[in-house]
Design a protein around this motif. Sequence first.
Motif, PDB file in Angstrom:
ATOM      1  N   UNK A 190       0.810  -1.225   0.000  1.00 47.18           N
ATOM      2  CA  UNK A 190       0.000   0.000   0.000  1.00 47.18           C
ATOM      3  C   UNK A 190       0.847   1.279   0.000  1.00 47.18           C
ATOM      4  N   UNK A 191       2.010   1.230   0.654  1.00 46.53           N
ATOM      5  CA  UNK A 191       2.905   2.390   0.620  1.00 46.53           C
ATOM      6  C   UNK A 191       3.322   2.705  -0.814  1.00 46.53           C
ATOM      7  N   UNK A 192       3.679   1.679  -1.573  1.00 45.23           N
ATOM      8  CA  UNK A 192       4.094   1.876  -2.959  1.00 45.23           C
ATOM      9  C   UNK A 192       2.928   2.365  -3.819  1.00 45.23           C
ATOM     10  N   UNK A 193       1.751   1.803  -3.640  1.00 50.71           N
ATOM     11  CA  UNK A 193       0.590   2.196  -4.447  1.00 50.71           C
ATOM     12  C   UNK A 193       0.190   3.639  -4.155  1.00 50.71           C
ATOM     13  N   UNK A 194       0.190   4.033  -2.898  1.00 52.44           N
ATOM     14  CA  UNK A 194      -0.176   5.411  -2.541  1.00 52.44           C
ATOM     15  C   UNK A 194       0.869   6.395  -3.055  1.00 52.44           C
ATOM     16  N   UNK A 195       2.151   6.068  -2.874  1.00 51.50           N
ATOM     17  CA  UNK A 195       3.209   6.962  -3.364  1.00 51.50           C
ATOM     18  C   UNK A 195       3.185   7.059  -4.884  1.00 51.50           C
ATOM     19  N   UNK A 196       2.902   5.967  -5.559  1.00 56.54           N
ATOM     20  CA  UNK A 196       2.823   6.008  -7.019  1.00 56.54           C
ATOM     21  C   UNK A 196       1.675   6.898  -7.475  1.00 56.54           C
ATOM     22  N   UNK A 197       0.539   6.837  -6.785  1.00 55.90           N
ATOM     23  CA  UNK A 197      -0.581   7.711  -7.142  1.00 55.90           C
ATOM     24  C   UNK A 197      -0.211   9.179  -6.934  1.00 55.90           C
ATOM     25  N   UNK A 198       0.474   9.484  -5.842  1.00 53.92           N
ATOM     26  CA  UNK A 198       0.911  10.862  -5.604  1.00 53.92           C
ATOM     27  C   UNK A 198       1.930  11.323  -6.642  1.00 53.92           C
ATOM     28  N   UNK A 199       2.842  10.443  -7.010  1.00 56.70           N
ATOM     29  CA  UNK A 199       3.850  10.797  -8.020  1.00 56.70           C
ATOM     30  C   UNK A 199       3.213  11.016  -9.388  1.00 56.70           C
ATOM     31  N   UNK A 200       2.170  10.247  -9.698  1.00 54.39           N
ATOM     32  CA  UNK A 200       1.468  10.464 -10.967  1.00 54.39           C
ATOM     33  C   UNK A 200       0.725  11.795 -10.973  1.00 54.39           C
ATOM     34  N   UNK A 201       0.134  12.170  -9.832  1.00 51.02           N
ATOM     35  CA  UNK A 201      -0.526  13.476  -9.759  1.00 51.02           C
ATOM     36  C   UNK A 201       0.497  14.605  -9.899  1.00 51.02           C
ATOM     37  N   UNK A 202       1.673  14.431  -9.286  1.00 49.91           N
ATOM     38  CA  UNK A 202       2.724  15.432  -9.430  1.00 49.91           C
ATOM     39  C   UNK A 202       3.168  15.560 -10.879  1.00 49.91           C
ATOM     40  N   UNK A 203       3.313  14.437 -11.573  1.00 47.55           N
ATOM     41  CA  UNK A 203       3.782  14.460 -12.953  1.00 47.55           C
ATOM     42  C   UNK A 203       2.753  15.074 -13.889  1.00 47.55           C
ATOM     43  N   UNK A 204       1.473  14.976 -13.546  1.00 47.34           N
ATOM     44  CA  UNK A 204       0.453  15.621 -14.378  1.00 47.34           C
ATOM     45  C   UNK A 204       0.553  17.135 -14.280  1.00 47.34           C
ATOM     46  N   UNK A 205       0.900  17.636 -13.104  1.00 53.49           N
ATOM     47  CA  UNK A 205       1.052  19.082 -12.930  1.00 53.49           C
ATOM     48  C   UNK A 205       2.328  19.554 -13.602  1.00 53.49           C
ATOM     49  N   UNK A 206       3.450  18.911 -13.303  1.00 48.47           N
ATOM     50  CA  UNK A 206       4.739  19.267 -13.882  1.00 48.47           C
ATOM     51  C   UNK A 206       5.609  18.020 -13.910  1.00 48.47           C
ATOM     52  N   UNK A 207       5.988  17.549 -15.100  1.00 49.41           N
ATOM     53  CA  UNK A 207       6.776  16.315 -15.188  1.00 49.41           C
ATOM     54  C   UNK A 207       8.163  16.415 -14.559  1.00 49.41           C
ATOM     55  N   UNK A 208       8.639  17.620 -14.257  1.00 40.44           N
ATOM     56  CA  UNK A 208       9.949  17.776 -13.632  1.00 40.44           C
ATOM     57  C   UNK A 208       9.835  18.523 -12.307  1.00 40.44           C
ATOM     58  N   UNK A 209       8.788  18.252 -11.557  1.00 40.94           N
ATOM     59  CA  UNK A 209       8.529  19.004 -10.333  1.00 40.94           C
ATOM     60  C   UNK A 209       9.630  18.811  -9.293  1.00 40.94           C
ATOM     61  N   UNK A 210      10.181  17.630  -9.162  1.00 37.44           N
ATOM     62  CA  UNK A 210      11.216  17.419  -8.147  1.00 37.44           C
ATOM     63  C   UNK A 210      12.475  18.193  -8.495  1.00 37.44           C
TER      64      UNK A 210
END
Length: 149
Positions: free
Chosen positions: A98-118
């Motif tokens: 579940x940690x991986x699935x939740x983090x992956x969902x958050x990372x996908x939302x970040x990438x939709x806003x800006x693919x180079x946000x980090x």
Amino acid sequence: MFPSPGNIQNERWHGDVDGGGHFPDVHRLPAHSCSRSSDASKPTTSNGQLRHTPIQRVFHRENLLMGGERELVMFTALVAGSIILTSQNLMAVAVGIPLYVICLALLRMMAKVDPEMSRVFLRQRRYQSYYPARSTPFVYENSSSRQKQ
């Protein structure tokens, strides 16, 4: 679907034109139709449109993995996998997946806003909080040691 070379100069591609997710790989005009106008700063075609320079889409594509930034997705998988493999019990599996699935969902939302946000965030952290209006390239050791003029 894509314009033929004869009418490509009349076609303009702005995003998803046909609604099916298809984009042309190269934007180009026939070489014989390009000429310079009287204004040297704006290259135009013979019919007055701006000239397009060929740009390959593959060179400007984001480096994403499973919809998120590649490095962050792989690091999250490494952390979740290390939690599971070091503990080697069902509780660790119940936490790791579940940690991986939740983090992956958050990372996908970040990438939709800006693919180079980090990368943008890390670059922003290097900036100073305040830049004085009158800066100088010279370094003074102590402001009181400077003589007043």
